[in-house]
Design an enzyme around this catalytic site. Sequence first.
Site, mmCIF file in Angstrom:
data_model
loop_
_atom_site.group_PDB
_atom_site.id
_atom_site.type_symbol
_atom_site.label_atom_id
_atom_site.label_comp_id
_atom_site.label_asym_id
_atom_site.label_seq_id
_atom_site.Cartn_x
_atom_site.Cartn_y
_atom_site.Cartn_z
ATOM 1 N N GLY A 28 98.106 -51.208 -2.968
ATOM 2 C CA GLY A 28 96.976 -51.601 -2.134
ATOM 3 C C GLY A 28 97.315 -51.853 -0.682
ATOM 4 O O GLY A 28 96.419 -52.083 0.125
ATOM 5 N N HIS A 142 104.662 -54.428 16.657
ATOM 6 C CA HIS A 142 104.247 -55.832 16.508
ATOM 7 C C HIS A 142 105.407 -56.788 16.230
ATOM 8 O O HIS A 142 105.232 -58.003 16.357
ATOM 9 C CB HIS A 142 103.222 -55.986 15.376
ATOM 10 C CG HIS A 142 101.922 -55.296 15.627
ATOM 11 N ND1 HIS A 142 101.156 -55.535 16.744
ATOM 12 C CD2 HIS A 142 101.248 -54.360 14.898
ATOM 13 C CE1 HIS A 142 100.065 -54.781 16.691
ATOM 14 N NE2 HIS A 142 100.098 -54.058 15.591
ATOM 15 N N ASP A 177 98.135 -46.850 20.250
ATOM 16 C CA ASP A 177 97.729 -47.402 18.957
ATOM 17 C C ASP A 177 96.425 -48.182 19.176
ATOM 18 O O ASP A 177 96.190 -48.711 20.258
ATOM 19 C CB ASP A 177 98.853 -48.344 18.489
ATOM 20 C CG ASP A 177 98.776 -48.764 17.044
ATOM 21 O OD1 ASP A 177 97.866 -49.539 16.715
ATOM 22 O OD2 ASP A 177 99.641 -48.369 16.243
ATOM 23 N N HIS A 179 95.793 -51.011 17.998
ATOM 24 C CA HIS A 179 96.171 -52.418 18.114
ATOM 25 C C HIS A 179 97.034 -52.636 19.360
ATOM 26 O O HIS A 179 97.855 -51.785 19.707
ATOM 27 C CB HIS A 179 96.934 -52.876 16.865
ATOM 28 C CG HIS A 179 96.134 -52.745 15.605
ATOM 29 N ND1 HIS A 179 96.198 -51.631 14.802
ATOM 30 C CD2 HIS A 179 95.232 -53.582 15.028
ATOM 31 C CE1 HIS A 179 95.372 -51.784 13.773
ATOM 32 N NE2 HIS A 179 94.771 -52.949 13.891
ATOM 33 N N THR A 191 109.950 -59.355 33.195
ATOM 34 C CA THR A 191 110.834 -58.505 33.993
ATOM 35 C C THR A 191 110.052 -57.378 34.656
ATOM 36 O O THR A 191 109.037 -56.919 34.132
ATOM 37 C CB THR A 191 111.984 -57.906 33.148
ATOM 38 O OG1 THR A 191 112.856 -57.157 33.998
ATOM 39 C CG2 THR A 191 111.473 -56.997 32.067
ATOM 40 N N SER A 198 99.035 -50.779 27.642
ATOM 41 C CA SER A 198 98.455 -50.683 26.297
ATOM 42 C C SER A 198 96.947 -50.450 26.381
ATOM 43 O O SER A 198 96.238 -51.141 27.109
ATOM 44 C CB SER A 198 98.747 -51.972 25.511
ATOM 45 O OG SER A 198 98.211 -51.908 24.200
ATOM 46 N N PHE A 199 96.480 -49.443 25.624
ATOM 47 C CA PHE A 199 95.052 -49.135 25.488
ATOM 48 C C PHE A 199 94.669 -49.504 24.058
ATOM 49 O O PHE A 199 95.191 -48.901 23.120
ATOM 50 C CB PHE A 199 94.799 -47.644 25.720
ATOM 51 C CG PHE A 199 95.227 -47.153 27.082
ATOM 52 C CD1 PHE A 199 94.301 -47.029 28.109
ATOM 53 C CD2 PHE A 199 96.549 -46.809 27.331
ATOM 54 C CE1 PHE A 199 94.691 -46.568 29.362
ATOM 55 C CE2 PHE A 199 96.948 -46.348 28.583
ATOM 56 C CZ PHE A 199 96.021 -46.229 29.601
ATOM 57 N N TYR A 223 103.339 -56.332 35.885
ATOM 58 C CA TYR A 223 104.057 -55.270 35.169
ATOM 59 C C TYR A 223 103.614 -55.156 33.706
ATOM 60 O O TYR A 223 104.211 -54.417 32.938
ATOM 61 C CB TYR A 223 105.576 -55.469 35.276
ATOM 62 C CG TYR A 223 106.066 -55.252 36.686
ATOM 63 C CD1 TYR A 223 106.458 -53.990 37.113
ATOM 64 C CD2 TYR A 223 106.101 -56.298 37.602
ATOM 65 C CE1 TYR A 223 106.889 -53.782 38.416
ATOM 66 C CE2 TYR A 223 106.523 -56.101 38.907
ATOM 67 C CZ TYR A 223 106.916 -54.840 39.307
ATOM 68 O OH TYR A 223 107.334 -54.620 40.601
#
Length: 488
Positions: A28, A142, A177, A179, A191, A198-199, A223
């Site tokens: 599952g 993650h 991704d 997420h 840094t 990230s999209f 950054y």
Amino acid sequence: MAYSQGGGKKKVCYYYDGDIGNYYYGQGHPMKPHRIRMTHNLLLNYGLYRKMEIYRPHKATAEEMTKYHSDEYIKFLRSIRPDNMSEYSKQMQRFNVGEDCPVFDGLFEFCQLSTGGSVAGAVKLNRQQTDMAVNWAGGLHHAKKSEASGFCYVNDIVLAILELLKYHQRVLYIDIDIHHGDGVEEAFYTTDRVMTVSFHKYGEYFPGTGDLRDIGAGKGKYYAVNFPMRDGIDDESYGQIFKPIISKVMEMYQPSAVVLQCGADSLSGDRLGCFNLTVKGHAKCVEVAKTFNLPLLMLGGGGYTIRNVARCWTYETAVALDCEIPNELPYNDYFEYFGPDFKLHISPSNMTNQNTPEYMEKIKQRLFENLRMLPHAPGVQMQAIPEDAVHEDSGDEDGEDPDKRISIRASDKRIACDEEFSDSEDEGEGGRRNVADHKKGAKKARIEEDKKETEDKKTDVKEEDKSKDNSGEKTDPKGAKSEQLSNP
């Protein structure tokens, strides 16, 4: 020198281990490593293997993993097994292992293979022996310094970027991704040597981070770039913002290497996703990343309607190779999965796109404003280059006796029954909780605890590099931007 000039065909190295599909998260559970084997089999039957170099990755060692992860966390992952879990109940809670991130047979070996391919790809790029490296078993974005999260245990991406930083002053990370790429953003939040873009779907959705206003901190301010999206985004809307944003990032940041996480849960019809991209729309991002002619590491990630994951990553391998492949699927070991149409490409659904043109334009302009705050890209420092993680004669060549492979020894107890590979919607309720506040309180407490424990280890990459240069020692990138930050 391997780098292609201009838009010509690129040299591509591809990492795959035949055992990867045998690892099994449990009944599952939506994460199925079997999808990597399906992808590999499909691209073999398209004949793509003739156009690239294929390597079996080395198994990343615990020492390699602790370049980012804490010693105690990696020791725990090495030790835990389904038959001794009862002895580790306290640590399982501490390291967030047991629910979304279950203990399964061969867990650590699975992490070794996933990480080994990504790090070996980074080394290959550093040595200028390839233009692009592909590891569909990687992209597990993650995982945190001392915590599993969202089906991810070891953050192969962070480890690969640390490897790239040995040779590259600035590395760009792009995540498509569905997420938010929270583990990678967190590792490099302070840094300026890594920019994370990230999209992702934002709002009551796992992991709950990736707000437009999360822009980095300290030296890393501006950054971190986050484009929060709503349900139902389609190829047209995605394409209208992806290329302009990445082009502006390239202009302002001027990286010398790129890592692209190609999570396929942003496709239409994903079991856990709510976007409406086609395989072609998703692959446009690969095309855009390629146009900048920089060393490129392409990684996997999420993707839970596994027939579409295999379609997507096969097509994106072909895009990397500049190779056109027919829409008619070739016969392959998993042909029946791809019915009833047996085609490579998928159609979008009729779901509503909640991302209005006004919304997309507003977010794009806000991100452009932030990018204008960046100083001009800093010059490259002269510094001693540390030793590669993978030696010339160690991981890349297939020197192992195939009769001693793990699949011969132990795959019987790891192979799942056939129905577990189905994509049926009634397969069970297991899996990622797509709610922002899932166990957030406990998580914050754990992060604060880890903060205290690892305070002494935390230093900025550049400061560490300088001290190592002065002493003549090998640079160890551990601690590079490993600040543990609470979820906003």
